[in-house]
Design a protein around this motif. Structure first.
Motif, PDB file in Angstrom:
ATOM      1  N   GLY A  49       5.025   5.698  -7.976  1.00  0.00           N
ATOM      2  CA  GLY A  49       6.357   4.914  -7.744  1.00  0.00           C
ATOM      3  C   GLY A  49       6.195   3.500  -8.652  1.00  0.00           C
ATOM      4  O   GLY A  49       5.169   3.175  -9.069  1.00  0.00           O
ATOM      5  N   LEU A  50       7.026   2.716  -8.328  1.00  0.00           N
ATOM      6  CA  LEU A  50       6.929   1.208  -8.948  1.00  0.00           C
ATOM      7  C   LEU A  50       6.152   0.374  -8.182  1.00  0.00           C
ATOM      8  O   LEU A  50       6.147   0.109  -7.067  1.00  0.00           O
ATOM      9  N   PRO A  51       5.195  -0.160  -8.996  1.00  0.00           N
ATOM     10  CA  PRO A  51       4.050  -0.918  -7.921  1.00  0.00           C
ATOM     11  C   PRO A  51       4.378  -2.313  -8.143  1.00  0.00           C
ATOM     12  O   PRO A  51       5.177  -2.806  -8.963  1.00  0.00           O
ATOM     13  N   GLY A  52       3.494  -3.247  -7.389  1.00  0.00           N
ATOM     14  CA  GLY A  52       3.954  -4.477  -7.351  1.00  0.00           C
ATOM     15  C   GLY A  52       3.003  -5.062  -8.392  1.00  0.00           C
ATOM     16  O   GLY A  52       2.038  -4.378  -8.571  1.00  0.00           O
ATOM     17  N   ALA A  88      -5.217  -5.944  -2.409  1.00  0.00           N
ATOM     18  CA  ALA A  88      -5.244  -4.652  -2.198  1.00  0.00           C
ATOM     19  C   ALA A  88      -6.505  -4.242  -1.151  1.00  0.00           C
ATOM     20  O   ALA A  88      -6.274  -3.410  -0.452  1.00  0.00           O
ATOM     21  N   LEU A  89      -7.580  -4.989  -1.412  1.00  0.00           N
ATOM     22  CA  LEU A  89      -8.823  -4.541  -0.536  1.00  0.00           C
ATOM     23  C   LEU A  89      -8.694  -4.884   0.734  1.00  0.00           C
ATOM     24  O   LEU A  89      -8.789  -4.357   1.837  1.00  0.00           O
ATOM     25  N   ASP A 107       1.569  -0.191   0.259  1.00  0.00           N
ATOM     26  CA  ASP A 107       1.715  -0.922  -1.121  1.00  0.00           C
ATOM     27  C   ASP A 107       0.721  -0.538  -2.363  1.00  0.00           C
ATOM     28  O   ASP A 107      -0.384  -0.330  -2.109  1.00  0.00           O
ATOM     29  N   VAL A 108       1.323  -0.421  -3.427  1.00  0.00           N
ATOM     30  CA  VAL A 108       0.622  -0.159  -4.452  1.00  0.00           C
ATOM     31  C   VAL A 108       0.858  -1.375  -5.564  1.00  0.00           C
ATOM     32  O   VAL A 108       1.753  -1.697  -5.894  1.00  0.00           O
TER      33      VAL A 108
END
Length: 202
Positions: A191-194, A165-166, A145-146
């Motif tokens: 792309g579309l990140p969260g 994210a970490l 995920d981004v």
């Protein structure tokens, strides 16, 4: 979870990207090295040490370094919003660095002051990890995920996005130093990140 555990992926997948900002892409190995250098800079043996480490957060890669370096040296990070007037920021940097930290504090965030005078609120690492695990279970998040940090620096949602994210191993876009064109190009590539947002209230 300790700072070392947060950076465990720097050993498992050292070349994998973790932060995306104006300076480019930062890998886990680069983050670990930078955090180590910064930790030495903020702790000077000949100077009496305060429990807090206050800094101006601008939603840039350096913010993640400050958080992790603070934890590595046993300090409590206190990120402050860069939109504060300069004189207020200087006063808060001094005040928050010297404030007494409740036992178990992992970070201190300053409230907005909408319901009274702004104050510092301490969160434990258990608080932060509970948010991560709850979001992970509900949304099925993982290392692919981004995330893009869109909230004001110092906001609890801003911090939660970074810690998420970490811990989960995803990538995070920190747009603080990016121009509109750079951010657009970054999103095209990722792309579309969260993201995390706070609805307006009246």
């Amino acid at each position: 979870m300790t700072q070392v555990e947060l950076l465990a992926r720097s050993m498992e997948t050292p070349d994998a990207p973790v932060i995306i900002g104006r300076e480019g892409i930062v890998s886990w190995a680069q983050l670990r090295e930078t955090v180590g250098r910064r930790a030495k800079e903020i702790t000077i043996p000949s100077v009496p040490q305060e429990p807090g480490h206050a800094f101006i957060a601008r939603s840039e890669p350096a913010d993640v370094v400050e958080l992790l370096a603070s934890w590595q040296m046993g300090k409590v990070p206190v990120p402050l919003n860069p939109r504060l007037p300069a004189d207020e920021s200087l006063s808060l940097l001094e005040e928050m660095a010297h404030m007494a930290m409740p036992e178990g504090s992992a970070v201190v965030l300053r409230t907005s002051g909408t319901s009274g005078n702004p104050r510092g609120v301490a969160l434990s690492m258990d608080n932060l990890l509970a948010n991560v695990r709850g979001t992970e279970a509900r949304l099925g998040l993982g290392a692919d995920d981004v995330w893009i940090s869109t909230l004001a620096p110092g906001h609890v949602g801003w911090l939660a996005t970074i810690v998420r994210a970490l811990v989960l191993g995803g990538r995070i876009i920190l747009p603080g130093s990016l121009t509109t064109e750079e951010l657009s190009a970054c999103l095209d590539g990722e792309g579309l990140p969260g993201t995390a947002a706070v609805p307006p209230t009246r």
